[in-house]
Design a protein around this motif. Structure first.
Motif, mmCIF file in Angstrom:
data_model
loop_
_atom_site.group_PDB
_atom_site.id
_atom_site.type_symbol
_atom_site.label_atom_id
_atom_site.label_comp_id
_atom_site.label_asym_id
_atom_site.label_seq_id
_atom_site.Cartn_x
_atom_site.Cartn_y
_atom_site.Cartn_z
ATOM 1 N N ASN A 211 0.856 -1.190 0.000
ATOM 2 C CA ASN A 211 0.000 0.000 0.000
ATOM 3 C C ASN A 211 0.893 1.241 0.000
ATOM 4 O OD1 ASN A 211 -1.676 2.190 0.687
ATOM 5 N ND2 ASN A 211 -3.053 0.878 1.873
ATOM 6 N N LYS A 212 1.048 1.850 -1.159
ATOM 7 C CA LYS A 212 1.987 2.957 -1.304
ATOM 8 C C LYS A 212 1.543 4.211 -0.556
ATOM 9 C CE LYS A 212 4.812 0.501 -3.594
ATOM 10 N NZ LYS A 212 6.039 0.058 -2.902
ATOM 11 N N ASP A 213 0.211 4.452 -0.496
ATOM 12 C CA ASP A 213 -0.269 5.607 0.261
ATOM 13 C C ASP A 213 0.063 5.448 1.743
ATOM 14 O OD1 ASP A 213 -1.285 6.783 -2.011
ATOM 15 O OD2 ASP A 213 -3.294 5.898 -1.777
ATOM 16 N N LEU A 214 -0.202 4.258 2.274
ATOM 17 C CA LEU A 214 0.116 3.997 3.672
ATOM 18 C C LEU A 214 1.624 3.993 3.870
ATOM 19 C CD1 LEU A 214 -0.750 3.261 6.527
ATOM 20 C CD2 LEU A 214 -0.838 0.854 5.822
ATOM 21 N N GLU A 215 2.337 3.471 2.887
ATOM 22 C CA GLU A 215 3.795 3.447 2.989
ATOM 23 C C GLU A 215 4.350 4.857 3.141
ATOM 24 O OE1 GLU A 215 7.442 1.319 0.653
ATOM 25 O OE2 GLU A 215 6.044 2.488 -0.568
ATOM 26 N N GLU A 216 3.777 5.804 2.391
ATOM 27 C CA GLU A 216 4.237 7.192 2.477
ATOM 28 C C GLU A 216 4.004 7.765 3.873
ATOM 29 O OE1 GLU A 216 3.503 11.504 0.240
ATOM 30 O OE2 GLU A 216 2.691 9.647 -0.627
ATOM 31 N N LYS A 217 2.840 7.444 4.453
ATOM 32 C CA LYS A 217 2.534 7.921 5.805
ATOM 33 C C LYS A 217 3.484 7.300 6.831
ATOM 34 C CE LYS A 217 -2.416 8.394 4.786
ATOM 35 N NZ LYS A 217 -3.783 7.898 5.113
ATOM 36 N N ILE A 218 3.762 6.022 6.658
ATOM 37 C CA ILE A 218 4.654 5.336 7.600
ATOM 38 C C ILE A 218 6.079 5.859 7.468
ATOM 39 C CG2 ILE A 218 5.710 3.110 8.147
ATOM 40 C CD1 ILE A 218 3.059 1.794 7.493
ATOM 41 N N LEU A 219 6.504 6.090 6.230
ATOM 42 C CA LEU A 219 7.848 6.606 6.013
ATOM 43 C C LEU A 219 7.998 8.004 6.592
ATOM 44 C CD1 LEU A 219 8.642 5.381 2.392
ATOM 45 C CD2 LEU A 219 9.380 4.409 4.579
ATOM 46 N N ASP A 220 6.915 8.779 6.515
ATOM 47 C CA ASP A 220 6.947 10.115 7.116
ATOM 48 C C ASP A 220 7.077 10.002 8.634
ATOM 49 O OD1 ASP A 220 6.524 13.094 7.044
ATOM 50 O OD2 ASP A 220 4.760 12.526 8.223
ATOM 51 N N LEU A 221 6.338 9.053 9.206
ATOM 52 C CA LEU A 221 6.415 8.816 10.648
ATOM 53 C C LEU A 221 7.805 8.321 11.022
ATOM 54 C CD1 LEU A 221 4.234 8.992 12.940
ATOM 55 C CD2 LEU A 221 4.014 6.518 12.743
#
Length: 422
Positions: A211-221
């Motif tokens: 899930n690339k959208d979730l991946e972006e949020k996790i990477l930001d975190l």
């Protein structure tokens, strides 16, 4: 010694009857203190009647199995010793090869194989139990594959233990325990280093988040905690279980933060982010290193005590046990019983330390995400998915729980004052 074995089994059956009686007739796992009724930790507020019923049933059965199986290994190894089977394994090994290494390898194989065969029906029962309650989704083929992997990994580690320890005992009967502890330090670190890249992939497939959208949020975190992107992994656990989980494993450049695909599919993005923040806390606060340090400290004292018990037992009962000397490979079951018992005896201490680290990670996660609602929902969903008991008996908590109970976690978060960002 046959008489000893009979008394051993008789004592175990009495113990088993008391365990079953306690959890079925005395302990009320559905009991929740009145002060917590209606709170976020009250299972009646987030579980339906069927889920509550299954949770109470499954929890009782799991507790019984744990307390029955914990001493079962001790009984098994002591029986193998008392009836002379361990000495027989040694004779087979010595008659098969004149080389010490191969003799130990053959002996450990027979000990491992017999133990595996005896315990396999019990493991199969627990697998079927988990499947009947909707926790396990594993096919028999997948389950059996994992059992065989466990067997060979356990065999390799047990063989290494036997080779190193008995060589040390042969060299120094009084201080072998200390040298064994010294050797365990680099071995433990090495094992933690290779686990994510060699051992874990034997059981499951690991890959970057889909899930690339979730991946972006996790990477930001993750970037807020200065964690590189490659430390976030997804694992395909849905072919084996419906339970939810995430964890941190490995050390150094091989350290990984891992999310089960079941967690990703059953939790919303904000709930996953809270779980991720919790795992990030372990990485940031270096809990893995703290865990290794605590393990090494406990094992130092444990090995010292084990050596005293082991040396005394052999010198006192070597004829009865059919053991020729302190470094006789036939005494391996006795050594395993002593180590296993001391590990169990130290579990309240080690579990308490683990619960402290997990609570610290909860605090970090709620401060990082500032989202109490997501935190509460994530723990409630974890409870439902695993049919986890919210408020287990104290003895279960101290001997089994490496995490705070769901009652403790939910009440803490519900009452925690989050300072909102301006």
């Amino acid at each position: 010694m046959n008489k000893f074995a009979k008394w051993l089994l008789f004592g175990y059956f009495i113990y088993a009857a008391l365990v079953v009686f306690y959890f079925l007739a005395i302990n009320d796992s559905s009991n929740l203190p009145e002060i917590y009724r209606g709170s976020a930790a009250d299972p009646h507020t987030f579980m339906n009647d069927r889920q509550l019923e299954l949770t109470y049933e499954y929890s009782k059965i799991r507790h019984i199995i744990f307390f029955l199986l914990t001493p079962f290994d001790w009984i098994l190894y002591l029986t193998i010793l008392s009836i002379g089977l361990s000495a027989k394994f040694r004779q087979w090994a010595e008659s098969s090869s004149k080389y010490s290494f191969f003799q130990k390898a053959i002996y450990v194989f027979w000990l491992s194989f017999v133990s595996f065969i005896i315990l396999l029906p019990i493991d199969f029962f627990t697998y079927q139990l988990s499947k009947s309650y909707g926790i396990s989704t594993s096919t028999f083929a997948i389950w059996m594959k994992d059992q065989l992997i466990d067997f060979w990994l356990d065999y390799i580690f047990l063989l290494l233990l036997a080779i190193v320890v008995f060589q040390l005992i042969r060299k120094n009967e009084k201080r072998w325990w200390f040298y064994a502890w010294i050797i365990s330090i680099p071995f433990t670190i090495f094992l933690m280093f290779i686990q994510p890249v060699i051992i874990d992939p034997l059981y499951n497939d690991f890959y970057p988040l889909k899930n690339k959208d979730l991946e972006e949020k996790i990477l930001d975190l993750a970037s807020q905690a200065n964690i590189p992107a490659e430390h976030v992994y997804e694992v395909n656990m849905s072919e084996k279980t419906n339970a939810l989980n995430a964890y941190v494993t490995g050390i150094g450049r091989n350290s990984r933060i891992v999310l089960w695909d079941t967690t990703l599919s059953k939790l919303s993005d904000d709930e996953v982010l809270f779980i991720m923040a919790h795992e990030i806390a372990h990485y940031v606060k270096k809990h893995i290193y703290a865990g290794i340090a605590a393990y090494l400290i406990i094992s130092l004292f444990g090995l010292y005590i084990a050596s005293k018990i082991y040396n005394w037992s052999i010198k006192k009962h070597w004829r009865t046990l059919k053991i020729n000397s302190l470094n006789d490979i036939a005494s391996l079951p006795l050594l395993l019983v002593i180590i296993s018992f001391l590990t169990f005896a130290s579990s309240p201490l080690s579990n308490s330390f683990s619960r402290y680290l997990e609570h610290s990670a909860d605090v970090y996660a709620i401060e990082m995400t500032k989202d109490k609602d997501a935190a509460i929902r994530s723990f409630q969903k974890l409870t439902i998915a695993g049919l986890s008991e919210v408020n287990p008996p104290a003895i279960v908590k101290w001997l089994r729980y490496t995490h705070p109970t769901m009652l403790e976690r939910l009440i803490f978060i519900e009452n925690y004052e989050v300072e909102k960002e301006k």
